[in-house]
Design an enzyme around this catalytic site. Structure first.
Site, PDB file in Angstrom:
ATOM      1  N   ARG A   1      30.627  51.790  28.649  1.00  0.00           N
ATOM      2  CA  ARG A   1      31.571  50.724  28.275  1.00  0.00           C
ATOM      3  C   ARG A   1      32.547  50.327  29.371  1.00  0.00           C
ATOM      4  NH1 ARG A   1      28.123  50.905  25.692  1.00  0.00           N
ATOM      5  NH2 ARG A   1      27.922  51.226  23.459  1.00  0.00           N
TER       6      ARG A   1
ATOM      7  N   SER B   1      33.613  48.473  17.431  1.00  0.00           N
ATOM      8  CA  SER B   1      34.214  49.807  17.527  1.00  0.00           C
ATOM      9  C   SER B   1      35.488  49.744  18.358  1.00  0.00           C
ATOM     10  CB  SER B   1      33.236  50.763  18.204  1.00  0.00           C
ATOM     11  OG  SER B   1      32.144  50.979  17.342  1.00  0.00           O
TER      12      SER B   1
ATOM     13  N   GLU C   1      38.185  51.400  23.258  1.00  0.00           N
ATOM     14  CA  GLU C   1      37.065  50.593  23.758  1.00  0.00           C
ATOM     15  C   GLU C   1      37.502  49.124  23.832  1.00  0.00           C
ATOM     16  OE1 GLU C   1      33.146  51.390  22.219  1.00  0.00           O
ATOM     17  OE2 GLU C   1      32.598  49.273  22.369  1.00  0.00           O
TER      18      GLU C   1
HETATM   19  C1  FAD Z   1      30.747  43.185  14.781  1.00  0.00           C
HETATM   20  C2  FAD Z   1      30.798  43.670  16.205  1.00  0.00           C
HETATM   21  C3  FAD Z   1      29.863  44.572  16.655  1.00  0.00           C
HETATM   22  C4  FAD Z   1      29.897  45.027  17.985  1.00  0.00           C
HETATM   23  N1  FAD Z   1      28.943  45.918  18.392  1.00  0.00           N
HETATM   24  C5  FAD Z   1      28.960  46.341  19.685  1.00  0.00           C
HETATM   25  C6  FAD Z   1      27.963  47.268  20.155  1.00  0.00           C
HETATM   26  O1  FAD Z   1      27.069  47.675  19.428  1.00  0.00           O
HETATM   27  N2  FAD Z   1      28.023  47.656  21.440  1.00  0.00           N
HETATM   28  C7  FAD Z   1      28.984  47.210  22.307  1.00  0.00           C
HETATM   29  O2  FAD Z   1      28.976  47.593  23.483  1.00  0.00           O
HETATM   30  N3  FAD Z   1      29.946  46.348  21.881  1.00  0.00           N
HETATM   31  C8  FAD Z   1      29.961  45.899  20.614  1.00  0.00           C
HETATM   32  N4  FAD Z   1      30.925  45.025  20.179  1.00  0.00           N
HETATM   33  C9  FAD Z   1      32.004  44.634  21.093  1.00  0.00           C
HETATM   34  C10 FAD Z   1      31.782  43.310  21.856  1.00  0.00           C
HETATM   35  O3  FAD Z   1      30.945  42.443  21.150  1.00  0.00           O
HETATM   36  C11 FAD Z   1      31.210  43.558  23.236  1.00  0.00           C
HETATM   37  O4  FAD Z   1      32.073  44.358  24.009  1.00  0.00           O
HETATM   38  C12 FAD Z   1      30.963  42.232  23.984  1.00  0.00           C
HETATM   39  O5  FAD Z   1      30.171  42.494  25.101  1.00  0.00           O
HETATM   40  C13 FAD Z   1      32.238  41.541  24.426  1.00  0.00           C
HETATM   41  O6  FAD Z   1      31.886  40.253  24.914  1.00  0.00           O
HETATM   42  P1  FAD Z   1      32.883  39.014  24.775  1.00  0.00           P
HETATM   43  O7  FAD Z   1      32.250  37.849  25.448  1.00  0.00           O
HETATM   44  O8  FAD Z   1      33.292  38.809  23.366  1.00  0.00           O
HETATM   45  O9  FAD Z   1      34.108  39.535  25.651  1.00  0.00           O
HETATM   46  P2  FAD Z   1      35.661  39.380  25.344  1.00  0.00           P
HETATM   47  O10 FAD Z   1      36.033  40.159  24.138  1.00  0.00           O
HETATM   48  O11 FAD Z   1      36.049  37.947  25.374  1.00  0.00           O
HETATM   49  O12 FAD Z   1      36.268  40.101  26.634  1.00  0.00           O
HETATM   50  C14 FAD Z   1      36.111  41.480  26.829  1.00  0.00           C
HETATM   51  C15 FAD Z   1      36.525  41.796  28.278  1.00  0.00           C
HETATM   52  O13 FAD Z   1      35.598  41.206  29.160  1.00  0.00           O
HETATM   53  C16 FAD Z   1      36.265  40.332  30.063  1.00  0.00           C
HETATM   54  N5  FAD Z   1      35.370  39.185  30.310  1.00  0.00           N
HETATM   55  C17 FAD Z   1      34.859  38.319  29.407  1.00  0.00           C
HETATM   56  N6  FAD Z   1      34.105  37.397  30.031  1.00  0.00           N
HETATM   57  C18 FAD Z   1      34.152  37.690  31.358  1.00  0.00           C
HETATM   58  C19 FAD Z   1      33.596  37.084  32.529  1.00  0.00           C
HETATM   59  N7  FAD Z   1      32.833  35.979  32.484  1.00  0.00           N
HETATM   60  N8  FAD Z   1      33.882  37.653  33.725  1.00  0.00           N
HETATM   61  C20 FAD Z   1      34.654  38.758  33.819  1.00  0.00           C
HETATM   62  N9  FAD Z   1      35.208  39.376  32.752  1.00  0.00           N
HETATM   63  C21 FAD Z   1      34.955  38.832  31.530  1.00  0.00           C
HETATM   64  C22 FAD Z   1      37.550  39.924  29.357  1.00  0.00           C
HETATM   65  O14 FAD Z   1      38.552  39.528  30.296  1.00  0.00           O
HETATM   66  C23 FAD Z   1      37.892  41.209  28.634  1.00  0.00           C
HETATM   67  O15 FAD Z   1      38.562  42.095  29.516  1.00  0.00           O
HETATM   68  C24 FAD Z   1      30.903  44.569  18.862  1.00  0.00           C
HETATM   69  C25 FAD Z   1      31.851  43.640  18.403  1.00  0.00           C
HETATM   70  C26 FAD Z   1      31.798  43.186  17.091  1.00  0.00           C
HETATM   71  C27 FAD Z   1      32.826  42.186  16.627  1.00  0.00           C
END
Ligand code: FAD
Length: 313
Positions: free
Chosen positions: A182, A231, A301
């Site tokens: 992560r 999570s 996380e």
């Molecule tokens: C229902 C649910 C289930 C989930 N299950 C999982 C799972 O099984 N496994 C898992 O690992 N995660 C899980 N997640 C968490 C989440 O979906 C992941 O961490 C996902 O990859 C985050 O992506 P995001 O685009 O929403 O990032 P954001 O939440 O928008 O950002 C997260 C971080 O990434 C940075 N970021 C975003 N885009 C960029 C970019 N283009 N360049 C540089 N930095 C960037 C942001 O600044 C921030 O620090 C879950 C979430 C939910 C709501």
């Protein structure tokens, strides 16, 4: 509640000249996060091309303004006081997904704002073995890369190349981060612009079936009907955060509108107009309980961003 904007009137003019009506000021961020929580951004910019992103990054560098890149907001707790400076969200050309077969590989080229559910579906249709590990993870390709998102396998395992842009080097350039549970060694001040993933090619029907089974399992074990951010805590070595939280008796605990899910103890749901301060208080309470009961210090996380401090009334 929120603090005064850091932007001067002339900054707003420059941003409008650059991005037209795709930049908004004092934009509430709650609607841009899966928790539906978060105060306003001084400026919120939808950036649709590599050139626009380069120009916006040059601008924040020149003006020494703080900035933040938002993906789909599915792993983020944004403070009730919002985010000062400029918040970027990628769109347009950054949303592209191209899948191509190369010998015995399925190669996926994705812009950073590409939707992971769309990416995984397309990759599965082409028989990408291992894509099931990323099935059902919401969010964008850029966010997944930053987080090294995954389950039993993680996105970093499949990365062939990553291109980024940064205030100090705004043109797209390749980097080779390392991937850990992560998190990654990607520099804090880079925006992921695009990524190429490569998977061994297998039988598409079997890959799709495995993916469907994993999606069903998620539906049955995760509280997907209420706003959440997945999570909250990383699993400690050799254990599960959810198991420890449940065993500490925290299921159903509430602070304001936030609640530790009764279905999955590592999820906090926004049951009823939760604020960031409710979630932060609940996270602290859960962490304390697990330390007291098991001597294990859970690590967050979810990422926290913005202003959490209460302003004087
Ligand atoms: C229902 C649910 C289930 C989930 N299950 C999982 C799972 O099984 N496994 C898992 O690992 N995660 C899980 N997640 C968490 C989440 O979906 C992941 O961490 C996902 O990859 C985050 O992506 P995001 O685009 O929403 O990032 P954001 O939440 O928008 O950002 C997260 C971080 O990434 C940075 N970021 C975003 N885009 C960029 C970019 N283009 N360049 C540089 N930095 C960037 C942001 O600044 C921030 O620090 C879950 C979430 C939910 C709501």
């Amino acid at each position: 509640m929120s603090e005064p904007s850091l932007l001067l009137a002339r900054d707003q003019t420059v941003l409008r000249d650059l991005l037209g009506d795709r930049v908004r000021f004092d934009e509430p961020l709650a609607s841009h996060t899966s928790w539906r929580i978060g105060g306003p951004a001084d400026a919120f910019a939808d950036v649709a091309t590599t050139d626009e992103l380069a120009a916006a990054l040059r601008f924040v560098f020149r003006r020494r303004l703080p900035w933040f890149v938002l993906g789909s907001g599915s792993n983020l707790l944004i403070g009730d006081g919002g985010i000062r400076g400029l918040v970027f969200r990628l769109s347009g050309e950054f949303a592209r997904i191209e899948v191509e077969l190369e010998d015995d590989l399925v190669v996926v080229r994705a812009g950073a704002s590409a939707s992971m559910p769309a990416l995984t579906a397309q990759a599965a249709s082409n028989g990408a073995v291992g894509i099931g590990s990323l099935a059902g993870i919401p969010g964008s390709a850029g966010g997944a890369l930053r987080m090294n998102a995954g389950t039993d396998r993680e996105i970093g395992e499949f990365v062939r190349d990553v291109w980024v842009q940064a205030p100090t080097k705004p043109e797209p350039h390749p980097v080779t981060p390392q991937y850990f549970y992560r998190h990654t060694t990607l520099a804090r001040d880079v925006v992921v612009a695009r990524v190429t993933l490569a998977f061994p090619k297998g039988d598409a029907r079997r890959v799709r079936e495995e993916m469907r089974a994993r999606l069903v399992r998620r539906k049955n074990t995760q509280p997907l009907q209420l706003p959440n951010a997945g999570s909250c805590f990383r699993n400690p070595p050799g254990d599960k955060a959810g198991r420890l939280i449940e065993a500490a008796g925290a299921k159903g605990w509430r602070e304001g509108g936030a609640e530790v899910s009764a279905l999955h103890a590592n999820f906090i749901v926004n049951r009823d107009g939760a604020r960031a301060r409710d979630v932060a208080a609940l996270l602290a309470r859960v962490r304390r309980a697990v330390v007291e009961r098991f001597g294990v210090e859970l690590e967050l996380e979810v990422h926290m961003a913005g202003v959490f401090r209460e302003s004087p009334a």
